[in-house]
Design an enzyme around this catalytic site. Structure first.
Site, short mmCIF file in Angstrom:
data_model
loop_
_atom_site.label_atom_id
_atom_site.label_comp_id
_atom_site.label_asym_id
_atom_site.label_seq_id
_atom_site.Cartn_x
_atom_site.Cartn_y
_atom_site.Cartn_z
N CYS A 294 0.76 -1.04 0.06
CA CYS A 294 0.00 0.08 -0.05
C CYS A 294 0.74 1.17 -0.03
O CYS A 294 0.49 2.30 -0.63
CB CYS A 294 -1.04 -0.15 1.36
SG CYS A 294 -0.02 -0.12 2.66
N GLU A 469 -3.48 3.95 12.53
CA GLU A 469 -3.27 2.66 13.47
C GLU A 469 -1.88 2.86 14.15
O GLU A 469 -1.22 3.61 13.59
CB GLU A 469 -3.33 1.43 12.59
CG GLU A 469 -4.85 1.56 12.21
CD GLU A 469 -5.17 -0.18 11.50
OE1 GLU A 469 -4.02 -0.84 11.06
OE2 GLU A 469 -6.43 -0.38 11.53
#
Ligand code: NAD
Length: 498
Positions: A294, A469
């Site tokens: 990603c 996160e």
């Protein structure tokens, strides 16, 4: 001797990948299964249980039943269990690497690092939860306010097929550390390594029902988890389109969402940079993990005076990247995960040929007649409105464009709908910081690539996601914070109706 097109089939593959619900293996209530194939032969090697609403229902019920006891455990006790999970993951490093490489096509040497990183996630969150305090605020001498953190409930975790086990650990560890119980829905293209969790969790002493795994297709098992009324929070990593869909579905239930979505991250290379180091980083950053990363630096912006030299050297390196069997330790780029994904990446290469100049790779390597293989592709002179500049390809394909000054570099870096990561290479650190502040992204690396300390926030802006996160951010997501206001002095209240 195995042919280049035959995968090294690990011993002891399961004949069926099953759900794990309430501490026991389970088939789907309706007996449905789906085929699981490897990306080298593209043939089925096993089947997996295809979950639906009934299976998700059972899994959520098991997680609800296990919640009170798990949530009530002291942080130290939960942390000790997490450390044992880390040990059990590490003890399976070779097995995990073998399964992950076979199932997802990741080169074996790169799959090997995944166990260590996954174990580190558990060790790290064990430390966090023991060290974490709760906030308290003194308001003069009159009031004391303090925060009480409680686990948010049954969490739904939905994960993608790139580095599947590691990304599962990334969500499992903070959810468990926070005291949540959970249902995990692994990606359907790569369900094999998730089959290690039941033995790992049992060995570590995680009580039955705390972690439940339901396999299946996104639109069936995933959707049932998203829609379940007893799942108040969803942590999702995957594509932007799916993320958006999940957000819409979660509106009625006002679910808490953490969305780690796609990216099209820029690498900005200035003429005064250490070009050798920048080149190594660009090549590794976009072609490692088969380009299925990603945070891949998939748009490379190069300052005009070094543009020609840099693109020439990048093309030379891309041509020499060793594409081969995922199980071969010499392989640098393995097989793309699935024929559907492979076809999509090849389509982008065709689009790219019309939009820009292909200067390296882009075809099937001659020595690999079968399997989802692609020689890493380099496109240069890519205009900013080109699809290969704008859209996430998620494969070993890089778009390169020149820029003339700092202002144009920032403009180009920000010229997509994504904003996950960015990389800057320059000899002028002041400029590096300036660019870092002006680029719209959740993360920036100056003169380095994707190496991340687990304490730091991870996530993106714009179409790359919502929320962060990592570190305390993950604990915040999996917890509810309640503020308690205590009056220490006299209460002064306007006396209505007195
Ligand atoms: P995907 O969105 O197709 O699938 C991700 C998961 O969502 C899978 O488990 C899938 O089964 C599930 N899913 C699909 N439809 C669903 C639905 N209707 N309801 C519930 N669940 C559903 O993504 P993918 O192709 O597996 O993964 C690649 C994408 O993930 C890329 O865009 C990549 O950038 C992104 N990604 C982001 C990060 C990050 O941290 N930002 C990390 C890794 C991958």
């Amino acid at each position: 001797m195995s042919l280049p097109s035959s995968p090294a089939r690990p011993a002891g593959l399961p004949d069926r990948i099953r759900h794990w619900i309430g501490g026991a293996y389970a088939d789907s209530a309706d007996g449905a299964v789906f085929d699981v194939a490897d990306p080298v032969s593209n043939t089925r090697y096993t089947t997996a249980a295809a979950g639906g609403p009934a299976d998700v229902d059972r899994a959520v019920a098991a997680a609800r039943a296990a919640f009170p006891a798990w949530a009530a455990l002291g942080n130290r006790e939960r942390a000790s269990i997490l450390v044992r999970v880390a040990d059990a993951v590490e003890a399976r490093e070779d097995r995990l690497a073998e399964l992950e490489s076979f199932d997802s096509g990741l080169p074996i040497t790169q799959a090997r690092g995944q166990a260590r990183r996954a174990a580190e996630n558990f060790r790290y969150f064990a430390d966090v939860i023991v060290a974490l305090g709760e906030e308290a605020y003194r308001v003069g001498d009159t009031q004391l306010n303090y925060v009480v953190r409680t686990p948010a409930g049954v969490a739904g975790l939905i994960t993608p097929w790139n580095t599947p086990f590691m990304l599962e650990s990334w969500k499992l560890a903070p959810a468990l550390a926070s005291g949540c119980t959970l249902v995990l829905k692994p990606a359907e293209w790569t369900p094999l390594s998730a089959g290690l969790w039941p033995e790992i969790l049992t060995e570590a002493g995680v009580p039955a029902g705390v972690v439940n795994i339901v396999h299946g297709l996104g639109e069936a098992a995933g959707q049932a988890l998203v829609d379940h009324p007893d799942v108040p929070l969803l942590s999702f990593t995957g594509s932007t389109d799916t993320g958006r869909h999940i957000m819409r579905c979660s509106a009625d239930g006002l679910k808490a969402l953490s969305m780690e979505l796609g990216g099209k991250s820029p690498v900005v290379v200035f003429a005064d940079a250490d070009l050798e180091a920048a080149l190594d980083s660009v090549v590794f950053g976009v072609f490692s993990l088969n380009g299925e990363r990603c945070t891949a630096g998939s748009r490379v912006l190069v300052e005009r005076p070094v543009y020609e030299e840099f693109t020439r050297r990048l093309a030379e390196r891309a041509e020499k990247v060793r594409v081969g069997l995922p199980s071969d330790p010499a392989t640098e780029v393995g097989a793309l995960v699935h024929p559907e994904h492979y076809a999509r990446v090849l389509e982008y290469v065709e689009v790219g040929r019309r939009e820009a100049r292909l200067v390296a790779g882009g075809g099937r390597p001659g020595h690999l007649p079968e399997g989802n293989y692609l020689q890493p592709a380099v496109f240069t002179d890519v205009p900013r409105d080109a699809r290969i500049f704008q859209e996430e390809i998620f494969g070993p394909v890089v778009a390169v464009a020149p820029f003339d000054d700092e202002c144009e570099a920032v403009e180009l870096a920000n010229a997509t709908r994504y904003g996950l990561a960015a990389y800057v290479w320059t000899g002028d650190l002041r400029r590096g910081h300036r660019i870092a502040h002006e680029v719209a992204s959740g993360m920036v690396w100056i003169n380095s690539h994707n190496v991340r300390d687990l304490r730091t926030p991870f996530g993106g802006v714009k179409d790359s996601g919502l929320g962060r996160e990592g570190g305390a951010h993950s604990i915040d997501f999996f917890s509810e914070s309640k503020i308690v206001h205590v009056m220490l002095g006299e209460v002064h209240t306007p006396r209505f109706g007195a």
